[in-house]
Design a protein around this motif. Structure first.
Motif, PDB file in Angstrom:
ATOM      1  N   UNK A  24       0.870  -1.194   0.000  1.00  0.00           N
ATOM      2  CA  UNK A  24       0.000   0.000   0.000  1.00  0.00           C
ATOM      3  C   UNK A  24       0.897   1.231   0.000  1.00  0.00           C
ATOM      4  N   UNK A  25       1.478   1.509  -1.171  1.00  0.00           N
ATOM      5  CA  UNK A  25       2.526   2.516  -1.315  1.00  0.00           C
ATOM      6  C   UNK A  25       2.144   3.578  -2.333  1.00  0.00           C
ATOM      7  N   UNK A  26       2.705   4.768  -2.145  1.00  0.00           N
ATOM      8  CA  UNK A  26       2.629   5.809  -3.166  1.00  0.00           C
ATOM      9  C   UNK A  26       3.826   6.732  -3.052  1.00  0.00           C
ATOM     10  N   UNK A  27       4.120   7.418  -4.153  1.00  0.00           N
ATOM     11  CA  UNK A  27       5.169   8.432  -4.199  1.00  0.00           C
ATOM     12  C   UNK A  27       4.602   9.599  -4.995  1.00  0.00           C
ATOM     13  N   UNK A  28       4.643  10.787  -4.405  1.00  0.00           N
ATOM     14  CA  UNK A  28       4.123  11.984  -5.054  1.00  0.00           C
ATOM     15  C   UNK A  28       5.267  12.960  -5.303  1.00  0.00           C
ATOM     16  N   UNK A  29       5.365  13.422  -6.553  1.00  0.00           N
ATOM     17  CA  UNK A  29       6.357  14.428  -6.926  1.00  0.00           C
ATOM     18  C   UNK A  29       5.680  15.785  -6.976  1.00  0.00           C
ATOM     19  N   UNK A  30       6.448  16.843  -6.710  1.00  0.00           N
ATOM     20  CA  UNK A  30       5.930  18.209  -6.688  1.00  0.00           C
ATOM     21  C   UNK A  30       6.845  19.117  -7.490  1.00  0.00           C
ATOM     22  N   UNK A  31       6.258  19.896  -8.395  1.00  0.00           N
ATOM     23  CA  UNK A  31       6.989  20.921  -9.142  1.00  0.00           C
ATOM     24  C   UNK A  31       7.063  22.151  -8.243  1.00  0.00           C
ATOM     25  N   UNK A  32       8.233  22.439  -7.721  1.00  0.00           N
ATOM     26  CA  UNK A  32       8.420  23.536  -6.773  1.00  0.00           C
ATOM     27  C   UNK A  32       8.682  24.876  -7.460  1.00  0.00           C
ATOM     28  N   UNK A  33       8.496  24.939  -8.773  1.00  0.00           N
ATOM     29  CA  UNK A  33       8.776  26.178  -9.506  1.00  0.00           C
ATOM     30  C   UNK A  33       7.490  26.877  -9.936  1.00  0.00           C
ATOM     31  N   UNK A  34       7.651  28.051 -10.482  1.00  0.00           N
ATOM     32  CA  UNK A  34       6.523  28.826 -11.008  1.00  0.00           C
ATOM     33  C   UNK A  34       6.319  28.593 -12.500  1.00  0.00           C
ATOM     34  N   UNK A  35       7.031  27.604 -13.059  1.00  0.00           N
ATOM     35  CA  UNK A  35       6.951  27.309 -14.488  1.00  0.00           C
ATOM     36  C   UNK A  35       6.626  25.838 -14.706  1.00  0.00           C
ATOM     37  N   UNK A  36       5.977  25.524 -15.839  1.00  0.00           N
ATOM     38  CA  UNK A  36       5.766  24.102 -16.142  1.00  0.00           C
ATOM     39  C   UNK A  36       7.115  23.410 -16.321  1.00  0.00           C
ATOM     40  N   UNK A  37       7.187  22.171 -15.904  1.00  0.00           N
ATOM     41  CA  UNK A  37       8.374  21.360 -16.133  1.00  0.00           C
ATOM     42  C   UNK A  37       7.994  20.291 -17.147  1.00  0.00           C
ATOM     43  N   UNK A  38       8.792  20.187 -18.203  1.00  0.00           N
ATOM     44  CA  UNK A  38       8.581  19.173 -19.225  1.00  0.00           C
ATOM     45  C   UNK A  38       9.650  18.108 -19.024  1.00  0.00           C
ATOM     46  N   UNK A  39       9.217  16.898 -18.769  1.00  0.00           N
ATOM     47  CA  UNK A  39      10.145  15.797 -18.512  1.00  0.00           C
ATOM     48  C   UNK A  39      10.950  15.522 -19.772  1.00  0.00           C
ATOM     49  N   UNK A  40      12.258  15.511 -19.604  1.00  0.00           N
ATOM     50  CA  UNK A  40      13.169  15.211 -20.696  1.00  0.00           C
ATOM     51  C   UNK A  40      14.398  14.536 -20.094  1.00  0.00           C
ATOM     52  N   UNK A  41      14.576  13.277 -20.413  1.00  0.00           N
ATOM     53  CA  UNK A  41      15.706  12.527 -19.865  1.00  0.00           C
ATOM     54  C   UNK A  41      17.016  13.177 -20.293  1.00  0.00           C
ATOM     55  N   UNK A  42      18.021  13.056 -19.447  1.00  0.00           N
ATOM     56  CA  UNK A  42      19.341  13.592 -19.765  1.00  0.00           C
ATOM     57  C   UNK A  42      20.198  12.564 -20.508  1.00  0.00           C
ATOM     58  N   UNK A  43      19.567  11.489 -20.942  1.00  0.00           N
ATOM     59  CA  UNK A  43      20.225  10.469 -21.747  1.00  0.00           C
ATOM     60  C   UNK A  43      19.209   9.962 -22.776  1.00  0.00           C
ATOM     61  N   UNK A  44      19.477   8.854 -23.406  1.00  0.00           N
ATOM     62  CA  UNK A  44      18.588   8.343 -24.454  1.00  0.00           C
ATOM     63  C   UNK A  44      17.438   7.499 -23.909  1.00  0.00           C
ATOM     64  N   UNK A  45      17.210   7.524 -22.606  1.00  0.00           N
ATOM     65  CA  UNK A  45      16.145   6.706 -22.011  1.00  0.00           C
ATOM     66  C   UNK A  45      14.780   7.366 -22.222  1.00  0.00           C
ATOM     67  N   UNK A  46      13.737   6.689 -21.759  1.00  0.00           N
ATOM     68  CA  UNK A  46      12.357   7.114 -22.015  1.00  0.00           C
ATOM     69  C   UNK A  46      11.782   8.153 -21.081  1.00  0.00           C
TER      70      UNK A  46
END
Length: 168
Positions: A24-46
């Motif tokens: 019974x687990x969860x993990x919540x991430x939070x964008x702590x900035x005032x701008x949208x964050x677009x996920x983009x790997x720093x390598x060739x991963x997904x």
């Protein structure tokens, strides 16, 4: 978009065990900035991954995912019958799911890669004082907890950046 740096997206709240048991687990991430964050790997991963200190990715946030300013991204364990128990609550539907328990008091970390879980790619981490791998915790860690199937979670105190237990 510029690369995301540590502190811009954080592990805001998590639970490694709940009333339904160890899955019974969860993990919540939070964008702590005032701008949208677009996920983009720093390598060739997904995308980005949240991995536990056992080296297994529990959730991958796909490249191109937008996390709104001061917005959240929720991942949860969907093991049948014993997984995440908050899905009936408003806003409790996870964005991604996984199966496979994260051990009690294990460290978890968010990486800018879906496949490489090294300190150079770490965006945030939380782990208990008994977590041996420093890549999967900040500082000395939060106090280790005794395993109990109760309705509580760890919540990042944004004033100080440290997790605290919120027996909700």
């Amino acid at each position: 978009a510029p690369p995301v740096s540590a502190g811009q997206i954080i592990i805001d709240e998590f639970r490694l065990r709940g009333p339904m048991g160890p899955a019974d687990e969860f993990i919540e991430l939070f964008n702590a900035t005032l701008n949208p964050i677009i996920v983009s790997a720093t390598d060739a991963s997904g995308g980005w991954a949240v991995a536990a200190s056992d080296g297994v990715a529990r959730m991958v946030i796909p490249n191109g995912t937008v996390i709104q300013p001061h917005g959240y991204f929720l991942g949860a364990n969907n093991t049948p019958a014993t997984g995440y128990s908050y899905s009936a609550y408003p806003g409790g539907i996870p964005d991604v799911t996984w199966t496979g328990d994260i051990a009690d008091n294990a460290g978890i970390a968010l990486f800018s890669s879906a496949t490489s879980f090294i300190l150079a790619k770490r965006l945030d981490a939380v782990g208990s004082t008994v977590e041996a791998n420093a890549t999967f915790k900040e500082g000395t860690g939060y106090p280790a907890f005794a395993a109990a199937n109760i309705d509580s979670s760890w919540n990042r105190d944004l004033r100080y950046g440290i997790p605290k237990n919120t027996n909700s």
